[in-house]
Design an enzyme around this catalytic site. Sequence first.
Site, short mmCIF file in Angstrom:
data_model
loop_
_atom_site.label_atom_id
_atom_site.label_comp_id
_atom_site.label_asym_id
_atom_site.label_seq_id
_atom_site.Cartn_x
_atom_site.Cartn_y
_atom_site.Cartn_z
NE ARG A 1 -4.05 1.83 2.30
CZ ARG A 1 -4.12 2.75 3.25
NH1 ARG A 1 -3.24 2.74 4.25
NH2 ARG A 1 -5.05 3.66 3.24
CG HIS B 1 -1.43 5.27 -0.40
ND1 HIS B 1 -2.23 5.95 0.48
CD2 HIS B 1 -2.19 4.22 -0.84
CE1 HIS B 1 -3.41 5.36 0.59
NE2 HIS B 1 -3.40 4.30 -0.21
CB VAL C 1 0.91 11.37 -4.53
CG1 VAL C 1 0.97 12.86 -4.27
CG2 VAL C 1 -0.36 10.77 -3.93
CB SER D 1 6.84 12.57 -2.41
OG SER D 1 5.77 11.83 -2.97
CG ASN E 1 -1.09 8.94 2.63
OD1 ASN E 1 -1.53 7.93 2.09
ND2 ASN E 1 -0.46 9.90 1.96
N PRO F 1 -7.67 7.28 -4.54
CG PRO F 1 -7.89 5.74 -6.27
CD PRO F 1 -6.86 6.38 -5.38
CG HIS G 1 -7.90 -3.98 -1.40
ND1 HIS G 1 -8.94 -3.10 -1.60
CD2 HIS G 1 -6.82 -3.21 -1.10
CE1 HIS G 1 -8.51 -1.85 -1.42
NE2 HIS G 1 -7.22 -1.90 -1.12
CB THR G 2 -5.90 -10.96 -2.12
OG1 THR G 2 -6.25 -12.30 -1.75
CG2 THR G 2 -4.39 -10.85 -2.30
CG ASP H 1 -9.33 -13.28 1.49
OD1 ASP H 1 -10.39 -13.86 1.77
OD2 ASP H 1 -8.32 -13.88 1.04
#
Length: 317
Positions: free
Chosen positions: A61, A65, A69, A75, A93, A162, A192-193, A237
């Site tokens: 993640r 992220h 950006v 950054s 964040n 998002p 996202h598993t 999950d």
Amino acid sequence: MGFLLARSYIVVAAVCVVLPCHAKLSTKFYAKTCPNVESIVQAVMAPAVAAEPRMGASIIRLFFHDCFVNGCDASILLDDTPTFTGEKNAGANANSVRGYEVIDAIKTRAEAACKATVSCADIVALAARDAVNLLGGPTWSVPLGRKDSRVASQSAANANLPGPGSSAASLITAFAAKGLSAREMTALSGAHTVGRVRCLFFRGRIYGEPNINATFAAARQKTCPQTGGDGNLAPFDDQTPDTFDNAYYTNLVAQRGLMHSDQELLSGGSQDALVRKYSGNAKIFAGDFAKAMVKMGGLVPAAGTPTEVRLNCRMFN
């Protein structure tokens, strides 16, 4: 000839201002300057994920992220100071992105082995690849050669990342703005598993949406009350929460997507067929995911952005 080259550069630079550009990276970038960089990253990542599998998901993640950006420029790693506001406290964040200390540990070892050579942005890209693989997912060759930005933007983080309530259409648009296709968006969502999410971000779905498995909703409601408990965690999950597999998609087919933005990928829209394909074929998903991670990892800051190889990932040199 020189005029034509200069003119070409101006055109490319102009395009990069409008759309994120993909870097000219190489899997052999550190072959002479820091040949052991991948084993250095692995030596920190393996015990970190073994001690806490969730950390693997957090590093994946962190990479996303960062790249979303202004490109993959590290950054997101910059700490705020009295005169500088970075991205760590942006809405998506703050109290959410984690794993900074793992990146710090890798950077410390990289500096000891190869002083002022390996960028923090490359470390994040390698760590994300290792995180996926250590959790049972695919591996791939990571093109390297990114630089660390000397700027960051909290407003860009707030605008570009998002949210959990995103629609399928808005997700497709957000990824398209980064040069990523709808298929690549759906593949990358498969991250996202693994991982956990706070009750705050899925409460609306488990209490108010009709396209959710009733048994699944009831199970989640036990640890996510209608009021309070915002920080309570639940796995994306709940079948294989710490294994990187294609269960995310089988969950969507069963209406067991945890966040609204998850279930949107199978809600009568353009991504339904692909979700069903990934649900039934783990190999196709793994291949698409790896290719999409390489492509996303090629996003770089706009031309003219000041960059360097940071000695400390949390601050400018």
